[in-house]
Design a protein around this motif. Structure first.
Motif, PDB file in Angstrom:
ATOM      1  N   LEU A   6       0.830  -1.203   0.000  1.00 56.18           N
ATOM      2  CA  LEU A   6       0.000   0.000   0.000  1.00 56.18           C
ATOM      3  C   LEU A   6       0.866   1.256   0.000  1.00 56.18           C
ATOM      4  CD1 LEU A   6      -2.762   1.333   0.200  1.00 56.18           C
ATOM      5  CD2 LEU A   6      -2.639   1.103   2.678  1.00 56.18           C
ATOM      6  N   VAL A  10       0.740   4.307  -2.522  1.00 58.17           N
ATOM      7  CA  VAL A  10       0.551   5.683  -2.056  1.00 58.17           C
ATOM      8  C   VAL A  10       1.630   6.596  -2.604  1.00 58.17           C
ATOM      9  CG1 VAL A  10       0.679   7.154  -0.013  1.00 58.17           C
ATOM     10  CG2 VAL A  10      -0.749   5.114   0.016  1.00 58.17           C
ATOM     11  N   THR A 166      -6.029  11.595   2.446  1.00 60.33           N
ATOM     12  CA  THR A 166      -6.667  10.330   2.064  1.00 60.33           C
ATOM     13  C   THR A 166      -5.659   9.191   2.001  1.00 60.33           C
ATOM     14  OG1 THR A 166      -8.295  11.568   0.768  1.00 60.33           O
ATOM     15  CG2 THR A 166      -8.091   9.214   0.330  1.00 60.33           C
ATOM     16  N   ALA A 167      -4.506   9.451   1.378  1.00 58.36           N
ATOM     17  CA  ALA A 167      -3.466   8.417   1.299  1.00 58.36           C
ATOM     18  C   ALA A 167      -2.949   8.061   2.688  1.00 58.36           C
ATOM     19  CB  ALA A 167      -2.324   8.895   0.414  1.00 58.36           C
ATOM     20  N   ARG A 169      -4.622   8.258   5.446  1.00 58.85           N
ATOM     21  CA  ARG A 169      -5.687   7.490   6.105  1.00 58.85           C
ATOM     22  C   ARG A 169      -5.638   6.017   5.687  1.00 58.85           C
ATOM     23  NH1 ARG A 169     -10.814   8.824   8.040  1.00 58.85           N
ATOM     24  NH2 ARG A 169     -11.860   6.943   8.735  1.00 58.85           N
ATOM     25  N   ASP A 170      -5.465   5.761   4.407  1.00 59.75           N
ATOM     26  CA  ASP A 170      -5.395   4.379   3.920  1.00 59.75           C
ATOM     27  C   ASP A 170      -4.193   3.640   4.516  1.00 59.75           C
ATOM     28  OD1 ASP A 170      -7.645   4.841   2.396  1.00 59.75           O
ATOM     29  OD2 ASP A 170      -6.511   5.321   0.575  1.00 59.75           O
ATOM     30  N   LEU A 171      -3.073   4.325   4.572  1.00 58.75           N
ATOM     31  CA  LEU A 171      -1.871   3.698   5.127  1.00 58.75           C
ATOM     32  C   LEU A 171      -2.031   3.440   6.621  1.00 58.75           C
ATOM     33  CD1 LEU A 171       0.903   2.660   4.459  1.00 58.75           C
ATOM     34  CD2 LEU A 171       1.812   4.962   4.709  1.00 58.75           C
ATOM     35  N   ASP A 173      -4.850   2.876   8.151  1.00 56.34           N
ATOM     36  CA  ASP A 173      -5.775   1.742   8.280  1.00 56.34           C
ATOM     37  C   ASP A 173      -5.034   0.415   8.159  1.00 56.34           C
ATOM     38  OD1 ASP A 173      -8.220   2.989   8.772  1.00 56.34           O
ATOM     39  OD2 ASP A 173      -8.536   3.450   6.658  1.00 56.34           O
ATOM     40  N   ALA A 174      -4.154   0.317   7.153  1.00 55.38           N
ATOM     41  CA  ALA A 174      -3.404  -0.923   6.942  1.00 55.38           C
ATOM     42  C   ALA A 174      -2.462  -1.203   8.113  1.00 55.38           C
ATOM     43  CB  ALA A 174      -2.630  -0.840   5.632  1.00 55.38           C
TER      44      ALA A 174
END
Length: 611
Positions: A6, A10, A166-167, A169-171, A173-174
């Motif tokens: 991820l 990103v 946003t990026a 946040r995704d990182l 989460d992982a």
């Protein structure tokens, strides 16, 4: 998706290429060449290979000639037997070799991460910081969770990487799914403030709690502050004490070992013009004048200088020793405010005085006996919460290494990177830093941010002004009064505005609050109209701050004119005229009347001649 995969995705989105991918084309070409060579070798092996029947005939012929028999794998039987005897040794050797390779990789990752963080910590140069992040990207590409966490925070705050909430946040989460307590803290912050997603306080508390259980000291600070002040949680001083004590122990050990100097917490509100103790920069001559009259025994100057050095502001740096000196002299002279401020100093503890609840209680009680608001408030808090313990641990926690973010936030603000500065101040505000709370509210009120906030900016600013005011910042208390007076982020409420102005005037001796309260008494806003109280608070504002002299003079002149008009409106002029006996008045002072008339005639003639 795995965190490192991820991360690569990103970084591609944010147009950042990790060093390990810098030679991607050449690596792919090399791999293709190697594959081609491998295929060529395999094809040659196919051409040289024997058919099963031929191989059998070959084995039979060899055995008939007396050659050593072959095992099933094509090796001589003796050799196969020896290999079989050593079969148990080979896996152990392979395992040891794999562990050696693995340890080398881990050491390489650790070195990359340490070198990158050292550069980021020691330098503010943009080029050097970019090099530091390149090392972190390389470490993250090799699987370093710590490097991924650092890069995710850099994406969130826009620190030398293009800001991409946003990026980030995704990182996060992982990483959180794999148990990263730093990522859990970040997600709690994002849910608590509505940044990058929905505004969800229950989820924020869940993430904060899991992060604290995972050993994250920032999460401990956030939960301690929330329990202490009852923010989206029942107020629970014992729970606050547990969280603050955990973080404070780490900070105490770290400060004792490193002895590092803390970065300055710059107030953005210093730029705002106001009459409070944290207003514009005081001129040196004026400061020296106050020092002179304070040494001669002027109580007002002693209290003013003591408060100024206690909180810092107006270009005067915070100095607890000088604050204690002036407040002690004022207390000896009988100043109730000085007694209250001394109680506050002992309650919190600093480099000038040790923390002592017993001594603080004595000073609070002495001030409260004179009906001083500071003493009454401190005494009430001491009895209500067992004041001192949680606040003491909170002050220790606020000396941790995470205060370094104040510096990067201020540099971002100076470079007009408002989004980055705002998010960093907001993150520090969540941890309970009063300066960060007031700076957050200031940015929300006076600056424009491109972030998609889920709530109204004025309403959000009102929340953080309120939190800063609860920690004793007088300017924040005045701003609360202004918000309720003008209806910013809330409905117009003159009564609540008057309460906040009165608290700032009585507890923090704010000249601006006194002036505002006088204005409300003059017009009867939020309170009964009382011109005498209005005049009194106008005079107090002028006595408290020289900055208020001109506004107070104009206000008092207007107040006098209004009083004169009211007296004329409610006076019967005919009755007054009847009561005046001109014959008696002129008989005794006829000469004065004649002189006045002649003077007026002379003035008119002179003006006419020169005209």
């Amino acid at each position: 998706m795995a965190p490192h995969k991820l991360l690569l995705f990103v970084l591609l989105i944010t147009t950042i290429t990790p060093p390990s991918l810098a030679n991607t084309d050449s690596n792919v070409t090399q791999e293709q060449n190697n594959q081609t060579e491998k295929e060529d070798v395999e094809s040659e092996d196919d051409n040289l290979s024997l058919e099963p029947e031929e191989l059998k005939r070959y084995q039979v012929n060899v055995e008939l000639k007396g050659e050593p028999a072959l095992a099933q794998n094509g090796q001589p039987a003796a050799i196969a037997e020896e290999v079989g005897n050593n079969a148990e040794i080979l896996p152990e050797a392979n395992t040891a070799q794999q562990e050696t390779v693995k340890s080398k990789e881990e050491q390489e990752i650790e070195d990359l991460y340490n070198n990158g963080t050292k550069i980021l910590k020691r330098s503010r140069d943009k080029n050097l910081r970019k090099e530091g992040y390149k090392l972190l990207v390389k470490a993250a590409d090799l699987g370093s969770t710590k490097a991924m966490e650092r890069i995710a925070y850099a994406l969130l705050f826009g620190d030398q990487l293009p800001q991409n909430v946003t990026a980030a946040r995704d990182l996060f989460d992982a990483l959180a799914e794999n148990g990263s307590h730093k990522a859990q803290t970040a997600l709690g912050f994002m849910y608590a403030t509505g940044i990058g997603g929905s505004y969800n306080q229950p989820k924020a508390l869940v993430y904060y709690t899991f992060a604290a259980l995972g050993g994250n000291f920032v999460a401990h600070m956030i939960l301690g502050y929330r329990y202490l002040n009852g923010i989206n949680l029942p107020q629970h001083c014992e729970a606050a004490l547990v969280h603050y004590r955990t973080a404070a122990k780490y900070v105490a050990d770290n400060v004792a070992l490193n002895g590092e100097t803390l970065p300055e917490k710059v107030r953005l509100t210093e730029r705002a013009g106001n009459f409070s103790s944290n207003g514009q920069i005081m001129e040196l001559d004026l400061y020296q004048y106050f020092q002179l009259i304070a040494e001669k025994g002027d109580l007002q100057s002693q209290v003013g200088l003591g408060q100024l050095h206690l909180t810092g502001g107006k270009g005067i740096e915070q100095d607890f020793k000088k604050a204690f000196y002036y407040l002690s002299k004022a207390a000896e002279g009988g100043s109730a405010n000085a007694l209250g401020f001394l109680g506050k100093m002992y309650s919190e503890g600093n480099e000038a005085v040790p923390q002592s609840n017993e001594i603080a209680l004595i000073y609070y009680r002495m001030a409260a006996e004179r009906d001083n608001p500071i003493g009454l408030t401190g005494l009430g808090l001491a009895y209500l919460y067992g004041k001192g313990v949680s606040v003491l641990y909170k002050n220790v926690c606020e000396r941790g290494q995470w205060t370094e973010r104040f510096l990067s936030a201020y540099f971002a603000y100076k470079e007009n990177d408002i989004d980055s500065a705002f998010l960093q101040y907001l993150f520090l505000a969540e941890q309970g830093y009063e300066t960060a709370q007031s700076n957050t509210a200031h940015v929300l009120e006076y600056e424009q941010t491109s972030l998609n906030l889920k709530i109204d900016c004025y309403h959000m600013a009102l929340i953080y002004w309120n939190r800063a005011a609860a920690q004793g910042y007088s300017y924040a208390r005045i701003k609360l009064g202004d918000y309720y007076f003008y209806g910013r982020g809330t409905k117009v409420d003159y009564e609540t505005a008057a309460i906040h102005y009165r608290l700032a005037a009585e507890q923090q001796r704010s000249a601006q609050a006194m002036f505002n309260l006088a204005y409300m008494y003059e017009y009867g806003l939020g309170t009964e109209q009382d011109l005498h109280l209005a005049r009194r608070f106008y005079n107090l504002a002028a006595e408290t701050s020289t900055d208020a002299y001109i506004p107070v003079f104009l206000a008092l002149f207007k107040l006098g004119a209004i009083n004169f008009i009211h007296s004329v409106q409610y006076t019967n002029l005919s009755e007054v005229w009847k009561q005046i006996h001109l014959d008696r008045l002129l008989r005794r002072h006829w000469d004065l009347c004649l002189i006045m008339i002649l003077s007026l005639l002379l003035a008119v003639l002179t003006a006419y001649r020169h005209g």
